[in-house]
Motif scaffolding. Structure first.
Motif, PDB file in Angstrom:
ATOM      1  N   GLY A  39      14.817  -2.330   3.196  1.00  0.00           N
ATOM      2  CA  GLY A  39      14.072  -3.682   2.925  1.00  0.00           C
ATOM      3  C   GLY A  39      13.128  -4.064   4.075  1.00  0.00           C
ATOM      4  O   GLY A  39      12.347  -4.774   3.869  1.00  0.00           O
ATOM      5  N   ALA A  40      13.095  -3.114   5.103  1.00  0.00           N
ATOM      6  CA  ALA A  40      11.915  -3.143   6.012  1.00  0.00           C
ATOM      7  C   ALA A  40      10.481  -2.374   5.509  1.00  0.00           C
ATOM      8  O   ALA A  40      10.753  -1.884   4.590  1.00  0.00           O
ATOM      9  N   SER A  41       9.555  -2.977   6.006  1.00  0.00           N
ATOM     10  CA  SER A  41       8.219  -2.099   5.671  1.00  0.00           C
ATOM     11  C   SER A  41       8.132  -0.994   6.301  1.00  0.00           C
ATOM     12  O   SER A  41       8.758  -0.604   7.392  1.00  0.00           O
ATOM     13  N   LEU A  42       7.472  -0.147   5.748  1.00  0.00           N
ATOM     14  CA  LEU A  42       7.075   1.219   6.047  1.00  0.00           C
ATOM     15  C   LEU A  42       5.646   1.781   6.286  1.00  0.00           C
ATOM     16  O   LEU A  42       4.799   1.316   5.607  1.00  0.00           O
ATOM     17  N   GLU A  43       5.038   2.411   7.531  1.00  0.00           N
ATOM     18  CA  GLU A  43       3.998   2.969   7.411  1.00  0.00           C
ATOM     19  C   GLU A  43       4.069   4.243   7.927  1.00  0.00           C
ATOM     20  O   GLU A  43       4.470   4.358   9.157  1.00  0.00           O
ATOM     21  N   LEU A  44       3.632   5.349   7.120  1.00  0.00           N
ATOM     22  CA  LEU A  44       3.663   6.695   7.672  1.00  0.00           C
ATOM     23  C   LEU A  44       2.108   7.061   7.985  1.00  0.00           C
ATOM     24  O   LEU A  44       1.079   7.057   6.987  1.00  0.00           O
ATOM     25  N   ARG A  45       2.170   7.905   9.106  1.00  0.00           N
ATOM     26  CA  ARG A  45       0.506   8.068   9.505  1.00  0.00           C
ATOM     27  C   ARG A  45       0.241   9.495   9.263  1.00  0.00           C
ATOM     28  O   ARG A  45       0.958  10.262   9.136  1.00  0.00           O
ATOM     29  N   ILE A  56       3.007   5.921  -7.246  1.00  0.00           N
ATOM     30  CA  ILE A  56       4.540   5.587  -7.880  1.00  0.00           C
ATOM     31  C   ILE A  56       5.378   5.195  -6.724  1.00  0.00           C
ATOM     32  O   ILE A  56       5.309   5.296  -5.680  1.00  0.00           O
ATOM     33  N   LYS A  57       6.453   4.534  -7.243  1.00  0.00           N
ATOM     34  CA  LYS A  57       7.540   3.977  -6.363  1.00  0.00           C
ATOM     35  C   LYS A  57       7.182   2.957  -5.272  1.00  0.00           C
ATOM     36  O   LYS A  57       7.829   2.802  -4.593  1.00  0.00           O
ATOM     37  N   GLY A  58       6.104   2.381  -5.743  1.00  0.00           N
ATOM     38  CA  GLY A  58       5.907   1.051  -4.892  1.00  0.00           C
ATOM     39  C   GLY A  58       5.122   1.522  -3.707  1.00  0.00           C
ATOM     40  O   GLY A  58       4.681   0.741  -2.857  1.00  0.00           O
ATOM     41  N   PHE A  59       4.576   2.794  -3.560  1.00  0.00           N
ATOM     42  CA  PHE A  59       3.798   3.228  -2.273  1.00  0.00           C
ATOM     43  C   PHE A  59       2.363   3.050  -2.449  1.00  0.00           C
ATOM     44  O   PHE A  59       1.733   2.831  -3.716  1.00  0.00           O
ATOM     45  N   SER A  92      -8.176   8.725   8.671  1.00  0.00           N
ATOM     46  CA  SER A  92      -6.731   8.540   8.284  1.00  0.00           C
ATOM     47  C   SER A  92      -6.567   7.896   7.019  1.00  0.00           C
ATOM     48  O   SER A  92      -7.384   7.489   6.185  1.00  0.00           O
ATOM     49  N   PHE A  93      -5.335   8.278   6.785  1.00  0.00           N
ATOM     50  CA  PHE A  93      -4.771   8.057   5.067  1.00  0.00           C
ATOM     51  C   PHE A  93      -3.240   7.659   5.128  1.00  0.00           C
ATOM     52  O   PHE A  93      -2.420   8.438   4.954  1.00  0.00           O
ATOM     53  N   ASN A  94      -3.198   6.476   5.700  1.00  0.00           N
ATOM     54  CA  ASN A  94      -1.645   6.057   5.902  1.00  0.00           C
ATOM     55  C   ASN A  94      -0.869   5.686   4.731  1.00  0.00           C
ATOM     56  O   ASN A  94      -1.477   4.992   4.128  1.00  0.00           O
ATOM     57  N   LEU A  95       0.311   5.964   4.904  1.00  0.00           N
ATOM     58  CA  LEU A  95       0.916   5.518   3.559  1.00  0.00           C
ATOM     59  C   LEU A  95       1.823   4.198   3.826  1.00  0.00           C
ATOM     60  O   LEU A  95       2.351   4.430   4.853  1.00  0.00           O
ATOM     61  N   ARG A  96       1.820   3.586   2.796  1.00  0.00           N
ATOM     62  CA  ARG A  96       2.583   2.170   3.292  1.00  0.00           C
ATOM     63  C   ARG A  96       3.861   1.876   1.910  1.00  0.00           C
ATOM     64  O   ARG A  96       3.465   2.254   0.836  1.00  0.00           O
ATOM     65  N   LYS A  97       4.729   1.129   2.363  1.00  0.00           N
ATOM     66  CA  LYS A  97       5.449   0.455   1.403  1.00  0.00           C
ATOM     67  C   LYS A  97       5.942  -0.765   1.871  1.00  0.00           C
ATOM     68  O   LYS A  97       6.489  -0.747   3.037  1.00  0.00           O
ATOM     69  N   PRO A  98       5.998  -1.832   1.193  1.00  0.00           N
ATOM     70  CA  PRO A  98       6.265  -3.103   1.851  1.00  0.00           C
ATOM     71  C   PRO A  98       7.763  -3.328   2.099  1.00  0.00           C
ATOM     72  O   PRO A  98       8.292  -3.983   2.921  1.00  0.00           O
TER      73      PRO A  98
END
Lengths: 113, 113
Positions: free
Chosen positions: A16-22, A60-63, A73-79
């Motif tokens: 349920g937490a947000s995510l950011e991958l760098r 896909i998958k909400g990313f 940079s090209f950071n990946l996120r998901k709320p």
């Protein structure tokens, strides 16, 4: 020299937490940028890609990922992360018009229930 | 749902034995890639084919590895003789053309004893 850096080897987040991958890259020209996900025992699945145009890319998958040229940079996120998102994530850079992808070393995501 | 297939999924063999890995690219794709994934080296490109022609095999140990595409629906990667240091997961990927997105198969997990 061309390179891709994923500074975080492991990341743990609660469901349920947000995510950011760098992801940071070093490349002289405009690259193609990709994020792949690899679940245990599986191949790499394409999440999203950036070739040109809108710098915010939906996958896909909400990313989503945002290309920031000034920061290389090209950071990946998901709320909101789901338990099924636990996997390893790879950023890749592909020089435009060629075949040689450069893969980052991956970020392993653990999701806590 | 078109996907890249690879056989076998798992292979255990003894040092000195020949190993053959097979890949069926997505129908219509004209580029095929072989990658090796290890914990130490990450993802390494071994070979690249375009229209069945080998264009780059600089990543392969030439003395023991060979890659071929007998036809458009089959790519093979052979190791003869195999060594324990060849233990890794070998991925095949295919794409529509050079510079386009690469789609990965599930991989062959090789263990050489």
């Amino acid at each position: 020299a061309q390179s891709v850096t994923q500074p975080d080897i492991h990341i743990t987040v609660s469901e349920g937490a947000s995510l950011e991958l760098r992801c940071n890259y070093s490349y002289g020209a405009t690259p193609y940028l990709f994020w792949y996900v690899q679940s245990p025992g599986q191949g790499l699945q394409l999440l999203l890609k950036y070739f040109s145009g809108d710098t915010l890319v939906q996958g896909i998958k909400g990313f989503e990922a945002e290309f920031k040229r000034s920061q290389s940079s090209f950071n990946l996120r998901k709320p909101s992360v789901h338990w099924s998102d636990a996997a390893e994530y790879f950023c890749a850079v592909g020089p435009m018009g060629t075949y040689k992808y450069i893969f980052g070393t991956g970020t392993r995501l653990k999701v806590l229930a | 749902d078109a996907r890249v297939t690879q056989t076998p999924r798992d292979k255990v063999t003894e040092m000195g034995q020949e190993v053959t890995m097979r890949c069926q690219p997505i129908l219509g794709h004209n580029t095929v890639f072989w990658y090796r994934q290890t914990m130490m080296q990450g993802l390494e490109l071994l070979a690249y084919f375009r229209n069945r022609a080998p264009l780059d095999d600089s990543g392969m140990p030439k003395d023991r590895f060979s890659a071929e595409m007998p036809d458009a629906t089959l790519a093979t990667l052979k190791i003869q003789p195999s060594e324990p240091r060849d233990s890794a997961v070998y991925f095949c990927a295919s794409g529509l053309d050079t510079g386009e997105t690469q789609y990965f198969g599930p991989g062959t997990r090789l263990l050489v004893l």
